[in-house]
Scaffold this motif. Structure first.
Motif, mmCIF file in Angstrom:
data_model
loop_
_atom_site.group_PDB
_atom_site.id
_atom_site.type_symbol
_atom_site.label_atom_id
_atom_site.label_comp_id
_atom_site.label_asym_id
_atom_site.label_seq_id
_atom_site.Cartn_x
_atom_site.Cartn_y
_atom_site.Cartn_z
ATOM 1 N N HIS A 28 0.231 3.400 -3.275
ATOM 2 C CA HIS A 28 -0.062 4.710 -2.675
ATOM 3 C C HIS A 28 -1.524 4.811 -2.271
ATOM 4 O O HIS A 28 -2.225 5.762 -2.617
ATOM 5 N N GLY A 29 -1.969 3.801 -1.519
ATOM 6 C CA GLY A 29 -3.318 3.803 -0.980
ATOM 7 C C GLY A 29 -4.011 2.481 -1.227
ATOM 8 O O GLY A 29 -3.402 1.511 -1.676
ATOM 9 N N GLU A 44 -7.285 6.072 -8.758
ATOM 10 C CA GLU A 44 -6.531 6.956 -7.859
ATOM 11 C C GLU A 44 -5.240 6.285 -7.385
ATOM 12 O O GLU A 44 -4.420 6.910 -6.729
ATOM 13 N N LEU A 45 -5.090 4.988 -7.668
ATOM 14 C CA LEU A 45 -3.900 4.259 -7.217
ATOM 15 C C LEU A 45 -2.974 4.014 -8.401
ATOM 16 O O LEU A 45 -3.349 4.230 -9.541
ATOM 17 N N ILE A 86 -11.914 6.738 -3.178
ATOM 18 C CA ILE A 86 -10.689 6.239 -3.813
ATOM 19 C C ILE A 86 -10.988 4.950 -4.575
ATOM 20 O O ILE A 86 -11.313 3.917 -3.980
ATOM 21 N N GLU A 124 -10.344 -2.746 3.521
ATOM 22 C CA GLU A 124 -9.894 -2.087 2.290
ATOM 23 C C GLU A 124 -8.762 -2.875 1.629
ATOM 24 O O GLU A 124 -8.715 -3.009 0.415
ATOM 25 N N SER A 129 -11.035 2.452 -1.592
ATOM 26 C CA SER A 129 -11.911 2.784 -0.474
ATOM 27 C C SER A 129 -13.046 3.674 -0.978
ATOM 28 O O SER A 129 -12.918 4.906 -0.982
ATOM 29 N N GLU A 132 0.816 -1.217 0.000
ATOM 30 C CA GLU A 132 0.000 0.000 0.000
ATOM 31 C C GLU A 132 0.849 1.267 0.000
ATOM 32 O O GLU A 132 0.594 2.192 -0.758
ATOM 33 N N GLU A 133 1.860 1.298 0.877
ATOM 34 C CA GLU A 133 2.633 2.525 1.075
ATOM 35 C C GLU A 133 4.133 2.235 1.050
ATOM 36 O O GLU A 133 4.551 1.122 1.362
ATOM 37 N N ASP A 179 -14.126 6.774 0.827
ATOM 38 C CA ASP A 179 -13.245 7.947 0.753
ATOM 39 C C ASP A 179 -13.105 8.440 -0.689
ATOM 40 O O ASP A 179 -12.263 9.300 -0.971
#
Ligand SMILES: [Zn+2]
Length: 202
Positions: free
Chosen positions: A112-113, A125-126, A121, A152, A116, A90-91, A119
């Motif tokens: 980077h996330g 968005e990833l 996302i 998630e 979700s 994820e990060e 939210d």
């Protein structure tokens, strides 16, 4: 300057900044501040320079999107690593605990996330489009999904499996050694090693 004044503005400011950091409460912030106050000037300066350097010299790897001071990053350009495996996290902070185990020699990809919907996302968005471009030649034969074991993280793993498996690439998921709701970043080496070795096909 009177160092005995705990309310001196520079002291209060540093305590406040330290206490904004994860895992640092007001007491630790105070201890760190007074430690620095008593340390030689060059030590405080080295710390300040290291913090500034973090923001000035770092960018994202154009291949795996890990944080790096050279592009591609040290992992992506290492010919000694197994370029047939990509571990998806994820990060950027999730890479270090996996590296510490010294059991994984493949490459990484940082999303980077996580997906979700609450939210706002979604996959777009990833760094998923960027991940798919890494499969264009047939170098990659296995993808290890190392998203965190929570709602998630599981949903993101399911989604990635649904788009990667049809490409004929083996998709595995870290074993359940990690407790549900756990954060990879804070898991111990033994648990991560076990989860890595016991990874299962999805
Ligand atoms: Zn990289």
């Amino acid at each position: 300057m009177n160092l005995n004044l705990p309310t001196a503005e520079p002291i209060a400011r540093l305590i406040e900044e330290f206490s904004k950091l994860p895992g640092i409460g007001p007491k630790s912030a105070q201890r760190l501040t007074y430690h620095l106050l008593q340390a030689p000037a060059d030590k405080a300066e080295a710390l300040a320079k290291a913090i500034l350097g973090l923001k000035q010299s770092l960018s994202l790897c154009s291949v795996c999107f890990n944080i790096t001071d050279s592009v591609p990053c040290i992992i992506c350009r290492d010919a000694g690593r197994d370029h047939s495996k990509i571990c998806i996290v994820e990060e950027p902070a999730d890479i270090l605990p996996l590296e510490r185990t010294k059991k994984y020699t493949g490459l990484y990809h940082v999303l980077h996330g996580v997906i979700s919907p609450s939210d706002g996302i979604g996959p777009d968005e990833l760094k998923i489009k960027e991940l798919l471009t890494r499969f264009t030649d047939s170098t990659v034969t296995e993808v290890i999904l190392a998203t965190n074991p929570n709602t998630e993280g599981e949903a993101t793993a399911m989604y990635l499996h649904s788009i990667i498996a049809p490409l004929g690439i083996r998709v595995t998921r870290l074993a359940r050694g990690l407790p549900y709701g756990a954060d990879l970043e804070y898991a111990d080496d033994v648990t991560i090693t076990r989860a890595l070795e016991g990874r299962q096909d999805m």
